[in-house]
Design an enzyme around this catalytic site. Structure first.
Site: not given
Length: 463
Positions: A104, A134, A211
Site C-alpha cells: 500500500h 501487503d 508502514s
C-alpha cells in the site's frame, strides 16, 4: 535495607538474548543501566524512508459523491491527471539494495524515492508486489557498496513477551524508534488495511508512516515488517501488526529468481475455523483446526486423500486454526515443496504429505471479445479457472466468466472490470465461449447474475 531494582531495568537485563535469556536479578549498576542504544545504532542505518508518487486520471461527474451512481458513471466526465503521494518506510535486506516495504506504500507507484538514514537519496523499482499480503520488494537503482542491511530471524522462533523495537518514519517527522513487546502471535483476520493473513502483534507504538518499517529483536534481527494498526482515532492504541519475516524471506527469494508477482501455493479448499460447538460435534477434545467445507477436484489435498469434513490441525507440525493461517504456513514452505499436513477424521489424527502447487489453468482462460452484432459489443472476458479465482480471492469452486475489459458500451450499461458473470437470463454460464454465444442471441431485455467485490448481485438491462 535492600535497594529495589526498577522493573523496566530488570526487563532490559533479561532481554539481552531472547533465545538464551537467563532469568536473574541485575548484578551490577552497569546491568541496571542497560540501554537499547547499541541495538538502535546497529539497526537504524538499514531502515529507510520511502516517498512514492502515482499519477492517476480523475473524472469529475455530478455523481462523484453518490456511492451507488458513482460506479455507473465512473467512465464519464472530463479527465484530469492527479498526483497521489504516499509516505512510508522500508528495510534493506541485502548489501546490493534489496528493500522490503508494504504494497500500500509502493505497489502502484510511478516514481519511488528511497532516503537512507544518512540522507542520501536513490530511485528504486518494484521487483515484486502482492496486495493480498501487503508486501513489496524493491531494488535500489545504483545502490552504493556500503549498504547497511538487516538479517532475517526465523519468525517461528519468536515468543510472546519478547522485547522488540519498531523503527520507521511516523507522520513524516523523521526516523523514530519505539519499544514494546510481542503481544501475540498467529493473529489473523484482525488487522486493518489491505493485508490479510497471519501477523505478529506488538504494543510498540506504530503510527501512519511506520508502514513498511522494521520490527526487530534485541539482537537487531528483523522479525517482521510493520503493516497496520487497530485504531479508532487514527493514532497508535498499542495494537500493531507486523508481517512475519518467514513470509518476507519467501518474497525476497522469488524476487531474486525473477518473479514479478508473488506465487503462493494453491489449497483448493474452502473451510472455517472450529469453534467449541463444532469441536463437540466432531468429537474433538478442544476447539482448533480448520474444517474442510469444500474441496476442488484438482486440489492437492484431494490428491493426498483428504475429504470434506476432515479437520486440518497442523501444517509442518505447526498448528493452524484459521484458513489464513493455513495458507500462510503453505506460503512459508514455498511453491514446489511439500508440506506435512495433520488432520483429524472420525476422531483419529492422520498425517499426509501434500504437494504445494500453483493454481492450475484448467480449463483454459480462453479470452473472448464480443463481436459487433452481440448484445453488448466490445466486451473482453475470460473463463474463471482456479488460477483466476485465486488471483481474485474468490471462493474455491467459483464458476463463471470474468470481465477483463467492459469496453465503452459495457461500461455505459454498468459492467465493471472484475465482475464475474454467472448467469444470463437464468442460464448458467461457466466459460467464455458459452457467454459469447448467448450474447449474440439476446434481444430486448437481459438479466445478468454476477459477483462484484465478493457480493452477488443482479444487473437488469434493456437493449
Amino acid at each position: 535495607m535492600k535497594r529495589l531494582i526498577p522493573l523496566a531495568a530488570m526487563a532490559l537485563s533479561l532481554a539481552v538474548s531472547p533465545a538464551l535469556a537467563e532469568t536473574r536479578v541485575p548484578q551490577s549498576m552497569a546491568e541496571v543501566q542497560l540501554s537499547f542504544a547499541p541495538v538502535v545504532k546497529q539497526a537504524t542505518p538499514a531502515v529507510v524512508n520511502i516517498y512514492a508518487r502515482r499519477v492517476v486520471a480523475q473524472r469529475s461527474t455530478p455523481f462523484s459523491n453518490d456511492p451507488f451512481f458513482r460506479e455507473f458513471f465512473r467512465n464519464f466526465g472530463p479527465s484530469r491527471p492527479e498526483v497521489q503521494n504516499s509516505l512510508g518506510s522500508g528495510v534493506v535486506l541485502t548489501d546490493d539494495g534489496i528493500v522490503v516495504s508494504n504494497y500500500h506504500v509502493v505497489g502502484r507507484a510511478d516514481d519511488i524515492r528511497v532516503v537512507l538514514n544518512d540522507r542520501r537519496e536513490f530511485t528504486a523499482q518494484v521487483l515484486l508486489s502482492d496486495a493480498e499480503s501487503d508486501l513489496a520488494i524493491l531494488k535500489i537503482d545504483n545502490a552504493p557498496d556500503d549498504m547497511a542491511h538487516l538479517d532475517l530471524r526465523d519468525s517461528d522462533s519468536v515468543e510472546v513477551g519478547e522485547l522488540v523495537l519498531a523503527i520507521g518514519n511516523p507522520f513524516g517527522v523523521g526516523q523514530t524508534v519505539s519499544s514494546g513487546i510481542v503481544s501475540g502471535l498467529a493473529r489473523s483476520g484482525t488487522a486493518t488495511g489491505s493485508a490479510r493473513g497471519y501477523f505478529i502483534q506488538t504494543d510498540a507504538p506504530i503510527n501512519p508512516g511506520n508502514s513498511g518499517g522494521a520490527l526487530i529483536d534485541m539482537q537487531g534481527q528483523l522479525i517482521g515488517v510493520n503493516t497496520s494498526i487497530l485504531t479508532r482515532s487514527g493514532g497508535s492504541n498499542g495494537i500493531g501488526f507486523a508481517i512475519p519475516s518467514a513470509l518476507v524471506a519467501q518474497f525476497v527469494d522469488q524476487a531474486q529468481q525473477g518473479a514479478d508477482r508473488f506465487q503462493r501455493p494453491w489449497a483448493g479448499i474452502s473451510g472455517q475455523e472450529v469453534d467449541a460447538g463444532m469441536a463437540e460435534t466432531l468429537g474433538l477434545d478442544r476447539p482448533g483446526g480448520v474444517i474442510v467445507a469444500e474441496l476442488h477436484p484438482l486440489s492437492p489435498f484431494t490428491a493426498a486423500g483428504l475429504e470434506v469434513g476432515d479437520v486440518i490441525t497442523a501444517v509442518d507440525e505447526l498448528s493452524v486454526n484459521t484458513p489464513p493461517e493455513m495458507i500462510y504456513r503453505m506460503s512459508v514452505a514455498g511453491l514446489g515443496a511439500s508440506a506435512d499436513v495433520t488432520f483429524v477424521r472420525n476422531g483419529k489424527a492422520q498425517n499426509v504429505s501434500v504437494d504445494l502447487i500453483a493454481a492450475p489453468e484448467d480449463p483454459p482462460r480462453n479470452p473472448v471479445t464480443t463481436a459487433r452484432n452481440a448484445a453488448i459489443p466490445g466486451v473482453t472476458f475470460e473463463t474463471v479457472n482456479p488460477a483466476v479465482a485465486s488471483e481474485l480471492t474468490l471462493d474455491t469452486g467459483t464458476q463463471g466468466v470474468l470481465i477483463v475489459d467492459p469496453g465503452p458500451l459495457g461500461a455505459r450499461v454498468g459492467l465493471l472490470r472484475g465482475d464475474v458473470i454467472q448467469r444470463v437470463n437464468g442460464i448458467d454460464v461457466a466459460d467464455s465461449e458459452t457467454l459469447a454465444e448467448i450474447l449474440t442471441q439476446i434481444t430486448g431485455r437481459m438479466e445478468l447474475g454476477l459477483i462484484r467485490g465478493g457480493r452477488a448481485m443482479t444487473l437488469r438491462l434493456r437493449l
